[in-house]
Design a protein around this motif. Structure first.
Motif, PDB file in Angstrom:
ATOM      1  N   UNK A 151     -35.106 -18.260  62.515  1.00 17.45           N
ATOM      2  CA  UNK A 151     -34.814 -17.424  61.684  1.00 17.45           C
ATOM      3  C   UNK A 151     -33.131 -16.502  61.637  1.00 17.45           C
ATOM      4  N   UNK A 152     -32.744 -16.445  62.267  1.00 14.69           N
ATOM      5  CA  UNK A 152     -31.240 -16.123  62.503  1.00 14.69           C
ATOM      6  C   UNK A 152     -30.539 -17.468  62.880  1.00 14.69           C
ATOM      7  N   UNK A 202     -41.516 -17.075  57.961  1.00 14.65           N
ATOM      8  CA  UNK A 202     -39.794 -16.970  57.477  1.00 14.65           C
ATOM      9  C   UNK A 202     -39.571 -18.101  58.140  1.00 14.65           C
ATOM     10  N   UNK A 228     -34.228 -10.541  54.167  1.00 15.11           N
ATOM     11  CA  UNK A 228     -35.676 -11.181  54.173  1.00 15.11           C
ATOM     12  C   UNK A 228     -35.632  -9.094  54.984  1.00 15.11           C
ATOM     13  N   UNK A 278     -41.123 -12.642  61.049  1.00 13.62           N
ATOM     14  CA  UNK A 278     -40.404 -13.712  61.214  1.00 13.62           C
ATOM     15  C   UNK A 278     -41.165 -14.986  61.373  1.00 13.62           C
ATOM     16  N   UNK A 334     -30.582 -14.750  70.990  1.00 14.98           N
ATOM     17  CA  UNK A 334     -29.896 -13.452  70.339  1.00 14.98           C
ATOM     18  C   UNK A 334     -29.366 -13.171  71.617  1.00 14.98           C
ATOM     19  N   UNK A 342     -31.857  -5.018  69.516  1.00 12.54           N
ATOM     20  CA  UNK A 342     -29.457  -5.248  69.862  1.00 12.54           C
ATOM     21  C   UNK A 342     -29.577  -6.186  70.071  1.00 12.54           C
ATOM     22  N   UNK A 343     -28.346  -6.493  69.507  1.00 12.43           N
ATOM     23  CA  UNK A 343     -27.929  -7.822  69.025  1.00 12.43           C
ATOM     24  C   UNK A 343     -28.922  -8.705  67.937  1.00 12.43           C
ATOM     25  N   UNK A 344     -29.786  -8.860  67.667  1.00 14.44           N
ATOM     26  CA  UNK A 344     -30.165  -9.440  67.147  1.00 14.44           C
ATOM     27  C   UNK A 344     -30.337  -9.260  65.401  1.00 14.44           C
ATOM     28  N   UNK A 345     -30.006 -10.104  64.696  1.00 10.58           N
ATOM     29  CA  UNK A 345     -29.767  -8.768  63.584  1.00 10.58           C
ATOM     30  C   UNK A 345     -31.002  -9.989  62.843  1.00 10.58           C
ATOM     31  N   UNK A 346     -30.889  -9.714  61.711  1.00 15.32           N
ATOM     32  CA  UNK A 346     -32.222 -10.868  60.730  1.00 15.32           C
ATOM     33  C   UNK A 346     -31.457 -10.129  59.181  1.00 15.32           C
ATOM     34  N   UNK A 347     -31.803 -11.464  58.611  1.00 10.86           N
ATOM     35  CA  UNK A 347     -31.012 -11.982  57.321  1.00 10.86           C
ATOM     36  C   UNK A 347     -31.569 -10.695  56.192  1.00 10.86           C
ATOM     37  N   UNK A 371     -37.840 -15.243  65.206  1.00  6.80           N
ATOM     38  CA  UNK A 371     -36.804 -14.826  64.645  1.00  6.80           C
ATOM     39  C   UNK A 371     -35.559 -15.794  65.420  1.00  6.80           C
TER      40      UNK A 371
END
Lengths: 373, 411
Positions: free
Chosen positions: A255-256, A289, B90, A286, A260, B82-87, A252
């Motif tokens: 992907x992001x 991706x 997707x 993820x 985080x 929390x705070x981990x945003x996926x596009x 992730x």
């Protein structure tokens, strides 16, 4: 029904405030408990012989102080969180606990040296990697552990001063500093050694988590750690690689486009050749991706990118015979098509058998197979 | 085999399973699907037409695809942590796939038009999600159907204005009147509410007290304006409104007068009974039914089933729970399988007015069909068809069909 004693005498503050104060006392004394309903405007008006407007003012005043919640049509309720409001009055923890009639105390969990990276280094304005002193404590109110806190001091000298200011004597400080050294890199070495021994006995692969300094990585590698997962900076990842550890980061993160937790970017790490594996972390879609994104963004060639989610992790975990397409390897395969611009798994084949299929552009027709004759 | 979607007739049959029809079970069923709709229902030994293809559903249940009218699952896809945003694109892809694999062929994603830092919701993102779902729904390549349940935050100034253009443009305009103020409704136990929120708020660096403070702020004028706007839209026709988290008979009556004709997640028995009395269908969370209780300590779905006041079950936050709940509740005897199946198919379709098009296996209706195989007490999805198109196939069918491409009609 009691009538208020201060009614209509010469007053120093407005009537509604006096009523609010009396109610507040009731809240502090436990007469009204958290979640309980206070008397209604009408009840207050009757009890104190005042008009409803004044009663409403008193309740609103309590609400503005954050002691109660007023819910239209339902009443006024005592809110939780009185303790925190007291903290906000800038009382020290000890004063605050004493005011509650309890005995304050602290228990030191550990004192250790850690490297300053990321936000820590930034906020304390020290160079990345600079050793800091970290102090972890739990504060008690009587028998109740009430606060956990962690302090980072920019150097030993400041830490020493702080402890002196808290009334510690030289011996205590010396002992704490000794502990800090023994706990170098945030590790309880006796436990590390025990775990490493058990892992070796059972042939288990040992990973270290969230490595934050090259020194820590080095120390752990000597103890038999074979995987460094989620290193938080490039220095640690690089050292892990040099020492032959497999470095694993989260898909992730790729992907992001960032971590985080504000740590090392996995895409950057991949480009620099610092990582061997990407894991799902908290988001399985993820993985695929991430591989395609790394290839599309030109960070890595597709086979290398795919290797990060297949052969890399298989090798790191010591799984042989899977994670690659090779004669004799287990036929765990996926077919990947494209749907609406994104790579999607169309078929998942586990051990040679199709486990699931999903529609996609290439095989987009609705038709099931021809009926048997 | 080469079949074009647009020019030639597509004809196939599903034979051998036990079909759940609106009026009962049909064993050894034979369904004929033609151009995306169910065109014939009979028994397997009575074959009257010849079809291009046949799917053997022997040993399986053949059911209408589930219709989910309140799904929060997309939020988990967008923000698995929390705070981990996926596009977003997707997240929608992944959510679409998950729904297909869970046997849900129609879903209403609950999108709240609200700025709520504690849940990382913003009006801006609500608009983006609505727009993205709208265009995703327009793509033939989607696996299942995606609609939006527009959640109005009555406390928030401008919530209606932000929501309205999206609601108006929806194919199926459905809105809910939300009032999540702590101290009432679902969150009437403020302490419990705070306890539940604390871990998340802590991760986000928000003080619980500050958050609660902000949450209870309300300007009666704003609430009234939002409610009035919704009522007027309902009166003007075409918009369907649900009341959310009703906690008392008065609350239900008040909302009914404002134009809400559905009660979603009634949180007390009395509220649910009143909704029933007023002819408002009730929507209850399938996870509540599956878990045997509400996460917020509200009335349990079991109790509501006993009282006979559950109209529809929705996925709430777990798409898998819909079919799992149906089969578990049936095996535990809370209701008959047919009635429970109806609660996740025809009943929710009726709530949103889609029942003339889907929600049942019936001639002329869309062939949204799910084939489930009982397995270890959990129904396993073997195939999901959306409008006659096979969008997901599980291991049973895939194995039987041999080569992967074949199952989905490879060229």
């Amino acid at each position: 029904m009691t009538r208020m004693s201060v009614t209509r005498k010469k007053r120093e503050s407005p009537l509604y405030i006096e009523i609010a104060e009396e109610l507040e006392q009731g809240i502090h004394s436990g007469e009204y408990r958290v979640g309980e309903r206070l008397p209604t405007e009408q009840e207050l008006a009757g009890r104190y012989g005042i008009n409803r407007h004044t009663a409403a003012q008193a309740l609103n005043f309590l609400q503005s102080k954050g002691l109660v919640v007023r819910v239209r049509g339902r009443g006024t309720f005592v809110r939780p969180g009185r303790l925190n409001l007291l903290i906000a009055e800038k009382a020290s923890f000890s004063e605050f606990v004493s005011r509650l009639g309890l005995v304050p105390s602290h228990k030191v969990l550990n004192v250790r040296r850690i490297g300053a990276y990321g936000k820590l280094a930034e906020e304390l304005r020290v160079p990345s990697g600079e050793p800091l002193v970290a102090l972890e404590r739990v504060g008690f109110a009587g028998e109740v552990p009430l606060v956990y806190n962690k302090k980072h001091f920019r150097d030993l000298e400041w830490f020493r001063r702080y402890w002196e200011s808290r009334g510690r004597d030289e011996d205590e400080i010396a002992a704490a500093l000794e502990e800090a050294e023994a706990n170098g890199h945030g590790l309880a070495m006796d436990r590390v050694e025990r775990v490493a021994r058990i892992a070796a006995e059972h042939g288990a692969v040992l990973a270290s988590h969230d490595d934050d300094t090259p020194e820590r990585v080095e120390l752990l590698a000597r103890k038999g750690v074979r995987i460094s997962e989620f290193p938080v900076n490039a220095e640690s990842a690089r050292r892990a690689g040099k020492l032959g550890l497999a470095v694993c980061m989260g898909a992730p993160n790729v992907v992001r486009g960032r971590s985080s937790g504000g740590n090392l970017s996995a895409a950057v790490a991949a480009r620099l050749g610092l990582i061997d594996a990407l894991c799902s972390d908290y988001h399985p879609p993820s993985m695929l991706q991430a591989a395609f994104k790394l290839a599309r963004d030109g960070e890595l060639a597709l086979p290398a990118a795919v290797g990060l989610v297949t052969s890399g992790p298989a090798r790191a975990a010591g799984l042989s015979g899977r994670g690659e397409i090779r004669e004799g390897a287990v036929a765990d395969l996926i077919l990947v098509g494209e749907r609406l611009g994104l790579p999607v798994v169309t078929h998942t084949i586990v051990g040679g058998a199709v486990a699931s299929e999903t529609a996609h552009e290439r095989y987009g027709s609705s038709m099931p197979p021809k009926a048997e004759a | 085999m080469s079949v074009s979607r647009t020019t030639s007739r597509e004809l196939f049959e599903i034979v051998g399973g036990t079909a759940v029809l609106p009026d009962g079970l049909l064993e050894d069923a034979r369904l004929v699907v033609e151009d995306g709709r169910t065109s014939g229902i009979g028994t397997a030994y009575l074959r009257t037409t010849s079809t291009d293809a046949r799917i053997d559903a022997g040993g399986c249940w053949v059911l209408p695809g589930a219709v989910d009218i309140h799904g929060d699952g997309l939020e988990q896809q967008i923000r698995p942590r929390p705070l981990a945003e996926i596009p977003l694109e997707l997240a929608i892809h992944a959510g679409d796939r998950l729904l297909a694999a869970a046997g849900v062929t129609t879903t209403f994603h609950a999108v709240k038009f609200s700025d709520d830092p504690g849940r990382e919701r913003t009006v801006k993102q609500a608009k983006e999600i609505s727009a993205a779902l709208h265009s995703y729904q327009a793509a033939e390549e989607r696996l299942v159907d995606h609609f939006v349940l527009h959640r109005l935050d009555v406390r928030m100034p401008g919530s209606w204005e932000a929501l309205w253009p999206h609601l108006r443009a929806s194919e199926v305009p459905y809105v809910s009147m939300d009032d999540n103020r702590p101290g009432q409704g679902q969150f009437r136990d403020v302490e419990r509410y705070a306890r539940r929120l604390r871990p998340r708020l802590t991760a986000l660096g928000i003080a619980v007290e500050d958050y609660l403070d902000d949450q209870v702020k309300d300007d009666p004028e704003t609430v009234a304006r939002n409610q009035r706007a919704l009522s007027e839209a309902v009166k003007a026709g075409s918009v369907k409104a649900a009341s959310h988290d009703d906690d008392s008979p008065e609350h239900v009556r008040e909302r009914r007068e404002m134009g809400c004709t559905v009660a979603e997640f009634p949180i007390t028995e009395e509220a649910a009974l009143t909704a029933r009395e007023l002819g408002m269908p009730t929507v209850v969370g399938a996870p509540n039914a599956l878990r045997g209780g509400s996460t917020a300590n509200n009335v349990s779905a079991h109790r509501l089933l006993e009282l006979g006041v559950v109209s529809a079950l929705c996925s709430d936050y777990s798409p898998w729970s819909m079919w799992w709940a149906v089969f578990r509740l049936a095996s535990e005897g809370w209701s008959s399988l047919e009635r429970l199946v109806r609660m996740v198919t025809l009943a929710p379709a009726q709530v949103v007015g889609l029942d003339g098009d889907r929600g049942a296996i019936a001639e002329g209706l869309r062939a949204d069909i799910v084939i489930l195989r009982p397995s270890w007490g959990v129904p396993k999805v073997e195939a999901t068809f959306r409008g006659g198109r096979l969008v997901y196939a599980g291991p049973g069918l895939s194995r039987r069909w041999g080569s992967p491409g074949e199952a989905l009609g490879a060229q």
